[in-house]
Design a protein around this motif. Structure first.
Motif, PDB file in Angstrom:
ATOM      1  N   GLY A 158     -27.213  13.762 -22.542  1.00 12.29           N
ATOM      2  CA  GLY A 158     -25.877  13.363 -22.953  1.00 12.29           C
ATOM      3  C   GLY A 158     -25.099  14.490 -23.595  1.00 12.29           C
ATOM      4  O   GLY A 158     -24.277  14.259 -24.487  1.00 12.29           O
ATOM      5  N   VAL A 159     -25.338  15.711 -23.126  1.00 17.71           N
ATOM      6  CA  VAL A 159     -24.694  16.887 -23.713  1.00 17.71           C
ATOM      7  C   VAL A 159     -23.708  17.505 -22.723  1.00 17.71           C
ATOM      8  O   VAL A 159     -24.054  17.775 -21.575  1.00 17.71           O
ATOM      9  CB  VAL A 159     -25.731  17.950 -24.132  1.00 17.71           C
ATOM     10  CG1 VAL A 159     -25.043  19.225 -24.615  1.00 17.71           C
ATOM     11  CG2 VAL A 159     -26.635  17.395 -25.228  1.00 17.71           C
ATOM     12  N   THR A 160     -22.496  17.727 -23.192  1.00 19.63           N
ATOM     13  CA  THR A 160     -21.461  18.405 -22.419  1.00 19.63           C
ATOM     14  C   THR A 160     -21.268  19.807 -22.973  1.00 19.63           C
ATOM     15  O   THR A 160     -21.244  20.005 -24.195  1.00 19.63           O
ATOM     16  CB  THR A 160     -20.122  17.644 -22.512  1.00 19.63           C
ATOM     17  OG1 THR A 160     -20.279  16.356 -21.900  1.00 19.63           O
ATOM     18  CG2 THR A 160     -19.000  18.400 -21.815  1.00 19.63           C
ATOM     19  N   THR A 161     -21.152  20.790 -22.104  1.00 16.02           N
ATOM     20  CA  THR A 161     -20.803  22.143 -22.530  1.00 16.02           C
ATOM     21  C   THR A 161     -19.418  22.483 -21.990  1.00 16.02           C
ATOM     22  O   THR A 161     -19.003  21.984 -20.950  1.00 16.02           O
ATOM     23  CB  THR A 161     -21.812  23.188 -22.028  1.00 16.02           C
ATOM     24  OG1 THR A 161     -21.764  23.235 -20.593  1.00 16.02           O
ATOM     25  CG2 THR A 161     -23.219  22.852 -22.470  1.00 16.02           C
ATOM     26  N   GLY A 162     -18.725  23.327 -22.732  1.00  8.05           N
ATOM     27  CA  GLY A 162     -17.389  23.709 -22.311  1.00  8.05           C
ATOM     28  C   GLY A 162     -16.813  24.749 -23.242  1.00  8.05           C
ATOM     29  O   GLY A 162     -17.536  25.592 -23.766  1.00  8.05           O
ATOM     30  N   PHE A 163     -15.502  24.649 -23.481  1.00  2.00           N
ATOM     31  CA  PHE A 163     -14.860  25.645 -24.332  1.00  2.00           C
ATOM     32  C   PHE A 163     -13.547  25.107 -24.879  1.00  2.00           C
ATOM     33  O   PHE A 163     -12.998  24.111 -24.384  1.00  2.00           O
ATOM     34  CB  PHE A 163     -14.622  26.953 -23.560  1.00  2.00           C
ATOM     35  CG  PHE A 163     -13.753  26.810 -22.337  1.00  2.00           C
ATOM     36  CD1 PHE A 163     -12.380  26.986 -22.400  1.00  2.00           C
ATOM     37  CD2 PHE A 163     -14.316  26.484 -21.101  1.00  2.00           C
ATOM     38  CE1 PHE A 163     -11.578  26.854 -21.276  1.00  2.00           C
ATOM     39  CE2 PHE A 163     -13.521  26.342 -19.963  1.00  2.00           C
ATOM     40  CZ  PHE A 163     -12.154  26.530 -20.051  1.00  2.00           C
ATOM     41  N   ILE A 164     -13.057  25.764 -25.925  1.00  2.00           N
ATOM     42  CA  ILE A 164     -11.731  25.504 -26.483  1.00  2.00           C
ATOM     43  C   ILE A 164     -10.922  26.777 -26.318  1.00  2.00           C
ATOM     44  O   ILE A 164     -11.357  27.855 -26.745  1.00  2.00           O
ATOM     45  CB  ILE A 164     -11.797  25.119 -27.970  1.00  2.00           C
ATOM     46  CG1 ILE A 164     -12.572  23.802 -28.157  1.00  2.00           C
ATOM     47  CG2 ILE A 164     -10.389  24.988 -28.557  1.00  2.00           C
ATOM     48  CD1 ILE A 164     -12.844  23.469 -29.609  1.00  2.00           C
ATOM     49  N   ASN A 165      -9.745  26.669 -25.692  1.00  2.00           N
ATOM     50  CA  ASN A 165      -8.898  27.850 -25.561  1.00  2.00           C
ATOM     51  C   ASN A 165      -7.618  27.681 -26.381  1.00  2.00           C
ATOM     52  O   ASN A 165      -7.410  26.667 -27.049  1.00  2.00           O
ATOM     53  CB  ASN A 165      -8.597  28.170 -24.096  1.00  2.00           C
ATOM     54  CG  ASN A 165      -7.747  27.117 -23.419  1.00  2.00           C
ATOM     55  OD1 ASN A 165      -7.325  26.144 -24.013  1.00  2.00           O
ATOM     56  ND2 ASN A 165      -7.495  27.313 -22.125  1.00  2.00           N
ATOM     57  N   ASN A 166      -6.784  28.687 -26.355  1.00  2.00           N
ATOM     58  CA  ASN A 166      -5.537  28.725 -27.130  1.00  2.00           C
ATOM     59  C   ASN A 166      -5.763  28.771 -28.637  1.00  2.00           C
ATOM     60  O   ASN A 166      -4.864  28.429 -29.407  1.00  2.00           O
ATOM     61  CB  ASN A 166      -4.634  27.517 -26.815  1.00  2.00           C
ATOM     62  CG  ASN A 166      -4.071  27.556 -25.408  1.00  2.00           C
ATOM     63  OD1 ASN A 166      -4.065  28.600 -24.763  1.00  2.00           O
ATOM     64  ND2 ASN A 166      -3.612  26.419 -24.926  1.00  2.00           N
ATOM     65  N   ALA A 197       0.431  25.001 -31.836  1.00  2.00           N
ATOM     66  CA  ALA A 197       1.555  24.768 -30.912  1.00  2.00           C
ATOM     67  C   ALA A 197       1.688  25.995 -30.013  1.00  2.00           C
ATOM     68  O   ALA A 197       2.117  27.052 -30.480  1.00  2.00           O
ATOM     69  CB  ALA A 197       2.848  24.522 -31.688  1.00  2.00           C
ATOM     70  N   PRO A 198       1.324  25.901 -28.724  1.00  2.00           N
ATOM     71  CA  PRO A 198       0.809  24.714 -28.042  1.00  2.00           C
ATOM     72  C   PRO A 198      -0.589  24.334 -28.530  1.00  2.00           C
ATOM     73  O   PRO A 198      -1.246  25.129 -29.200  1.00  2.00           O
ATOM     74  CB  PRO A 198       0.781  25.142 -26.572  1.00  2.00           C
ATOM     75  CG  PRO A 198       0.591  26.628 -26.622  1.00  2.00           C
ATOM     76  CD  PRO A 198       1.379  27.081 -27.826  1.00  2.00           C
ATOM     77  N   PRO A 199      -1.045  23.112 -28.191  1.00  2.36           N
ATOM     78  CA  PRO A 199      -2.343  22.652 -28.700  1.00  2.36           C
ATOM     79  C   PRO A 199      -3.490  23.539 -28.246  1.00  2.36           C
ATOM     80  O   PRO A 199      -3.437  24.174 -27.191  1.00  2.36           O
ATOM     81  CB  PRO A 199      -2.474  21.241 -28.095  1.00  2.36           C
ATOM     82  CG  PRO A 199      -1.093  20.840 -27.728  1.00  2.36           C
ATOM     83  CD  PRO A 199      -0.375  22.100 -27.352  1.00  2.36           C
ATOM     84  N   TRP A 200      -4.554  23.559 -29.058  1.00  3.02           N
ATOM     85  CA  TRP A 200      -5.817  24.122 -28.608  1.00  3.02           C
ATOM     86  C   TRP A 200      -6.405  23.124 -27.617  1.00  3.02           C
ATOM     87  O   TRP A 200      -6.452  21.919 -27.883  1.00  3.02           O
ATOM     88  CB  TRP A 200      -6.771  24.310 -29.781  1.00  3.02           C
ATOM     89  CG  TRP A 200      -6.247  25.205 -30.866  1.00  3.02           C
ATOM     90  CD1 TRP A 200      -5.030  25.819 -30.920  1.00  3.02           C
ATOM     91  CD2 TRP A 200      -6.932  25.563 -32.063  1.00  3.02           C
ATOM     92  NE1 TRP A 200      -4.901  26.544 -32.074  1.00  3.02           N
ATOM     93  CE2 TRP A 200      -6.050  26.417 -32.800  1.00  3.02           C
ATOM     94  CE3 TRP A 200      -8.184  25.268 -32.592  1.00  3.02           C
ATOM     95  CZ2 TRP A 200      -6.406  26.952 -34.043  1.00  3.02           C
ATOM     96  CZ3 TRP A 200      -8.540  25.804 -33.815  1.00  3.02           C
ATOM     97  CH2 TRP A 200      -7.667  26.643 -34.528  1.00  3.02           C
ATOM     98  N   GLU A 201      -6.863  23.586 -26.465  1.00  2.40           N
ATOM     99  CA  GLU A 201      -7.317  22.701 -25.396  1.00  2.40           C
ATOM    100  C   GLU A 201      -8.838  22.649 -25.312  1.00  2.40           C
ATOM    101  O   GLU A 201      -9.505  23.689 -25.336  1.00  2.40           O
ATOM    102  CB  GLU A 201      -6.749  23.159 -24.053  1.00  2.40           C
ATOM    103  CG  GLU A 201      -5.223  23.092 -23.976  1.00  2.40           C
ATOM    104  CD  GLU A 201      -4.677  23.665 -22.701  1.00  2.40           C
ATOM    105  OE1 GLU A 201      -3.495  23.413 -22.400  1.00  2.40           O
ATOM    106  OE2 GLU A 201      -5.429  24.384 -21.992  1.00  2.40           O
ATOM    107  N   LEU A 202      -9.373  21.438 -25.192  1.00  4.88           N
ATOM    108  CA  LEU A 202     -10.810  21.228 -25.025  1.00  4.88           C
ATOM    109  C   LEU A 202     -11.108  21.010 -23.554  1.00  4.88           C
ATOM    110  O   LEU A 202     -10.551  20.089 -22.929  1.00  4.88           O
ATOM    111  CB  LEU A 202     -11.257  20.019 -25.839  1.00  4.88           C
ATOM    112  CG  LEU A 202     -12.719  19.573 -25.667  1.00  4.88           C
ATOM    113  CD1 LEU A 202     -13.678  20.670 -26.105  1.00  4.88           C
ATOM    114  CD2 LEU A 202     -12.980  18.283 -26.446  1.00  4.88           C
ATOM    115  N   TRP A 203     -11.966  21.875 -22.996  1.00  8.34           N
ATOM    116  CA  TRP A 203     -12.322  21.812 -21.577  1.00  8.34           C
ATOM    117  C   TRP A 203     -13.820  21.564 -21.431  1.00  8.34           C
ATOM    118  O   TRP A 203     -14.636  22.143 -22.156  1.00  8.34           O
ATOM    119  CB  TRP A 203     -11.958  23.117 -20.874  1.00  8.34           C
ATOM    120  CG  TRP A 203     -10.484  23.346 -20.776  1.00  8.34           C
ATOM    121  CD1 TRP A 203      -9.654  23.823 -21.753  1.00  8.34           C
ATOM    122  CD2 TRP A 203      -9.653  23.102 -19.640  1.00  8.34           C
ATOM    123  NE1 TRP A 203      -8.357  23.904 -21.297  1.00  8.34           N
ATOM    124  CE2 TRP A 203      -8.328  23.463 -20.005  1.00  8.34           C
ATOM    125  CE3 TRP A 203      -9.893  22.632 -18.349  1.00  8.34           C
ATOM    126  CZ2 TRP A 203      -7.262  23.359 -19.115  1.00  8.34           C
ATOM    127  CZ3 TRP A 203      -8.833  22.531 -17.471  1.00  8.34           C
ATOM    128  CH2 TRP A 203      -7.531  22.885 -17.862  1.00  8.34           C
TER     129      TRP A 203
END
Length: 215
Positions: A126-134, A111-117
């Motif tokens: 079929g592969v996505t790259t990104g990050f999780i913040n918070n 809280a707040p949520p961890w965000e998936l970007w």
């Protein structure tokens, strides 16, 4: 390059192109997508991993079970905000987290949520790259207490529904609020590495892996 080498290079390139055309395959590179289609969406999801490890200064803190759940949705922009993790846990009474120093007790704060970007998408794989913040967690190891906060890098594979977590030079976690009991092995400002592979299903508790497609 002499004429013979130039000719060989040209022939090899032409042969590669001919094979691609003949088989109908495309040679694709990851693209910085701006439209993200999640299927199903919007939806809840759940995920589980049996191989998560947080390593601090060569000391592995290992959890034989880790779980996460939240929501997935379509998004626009780069990066695109495609999901929220509203609950996360590491270890349980049957499968506690351990380390060479003794038992590990992690407590997460979503809280707040961890965000998936999402940032890039490779249509060929079929592969996505990104990050999780918070990311926010508190850990206790014997008499040592400390917080871990920051961002982790991720890749998501549509075919297997696998979300893999790692760290790189720009996506890092940082130790803070380390107590006196941590002296000598964990200090404020340390950058632990976090690795793990989560199997994701949607809706939560289901059996089907969601897909993320960027264009």
């Amino acid at each position: 390059m002499n004429r013979r080498l130039k000719k060989l290079a040209f022939v090899a390139g032409a042969a590669t192109a001919s094979v691609a055309l003949a088989t109908g395959t495309a040679i694709a590179d990851p693209v910085n997508a701006t439209n993200w289609d999640v299927t199903p969406a919007p939806t809840t999801f759940s995920a589980a991993s049996t191989n998560t490890v947080l390593e601090v200064n060569g000391i592995p803190l290992t959890c034989p079970i880790a779980r996460a759940s939240g929501n997935l949705f379509d998004a626009t922009g780069n990066p695109g905000h495609v999901g929220d993790i509203t609950a996360a846990s590491f270890g349980d009474a049957t499968n506690p987290c351990t380390s060479p120093l003794g038992p590990v007790t992690p407590t997460t704060n979503t809280a707040p949520p961890w965000e998936l970007w999402a940032e890039t998408y490779d249509s060929a794989t079929g592969v996505t790259t990104g990050f999780i913040n918070n990311v926010k967690a508190h850990l206790t190891v014997l008499t040592c207490d400390f917080d871990v906060t920051g961002t982790v890098a991720v890749t998501y594979v549509n075919a297997s529904g696998t979300l893999s977590v790692s760290n790189n030079a720009t996506r890092q976690l940082t130790v803070s609020n380390a107590t006196a009991g941590c002296a000598g092995f964990i200090a404020n400002g340390d950058h632990p590495t976090f690795t793990g592979a989560y199997g994701v299903v949607a809706p939560a508790g289901g059996t089907t892996a969601p897909t993320i497609v960027g264009t």
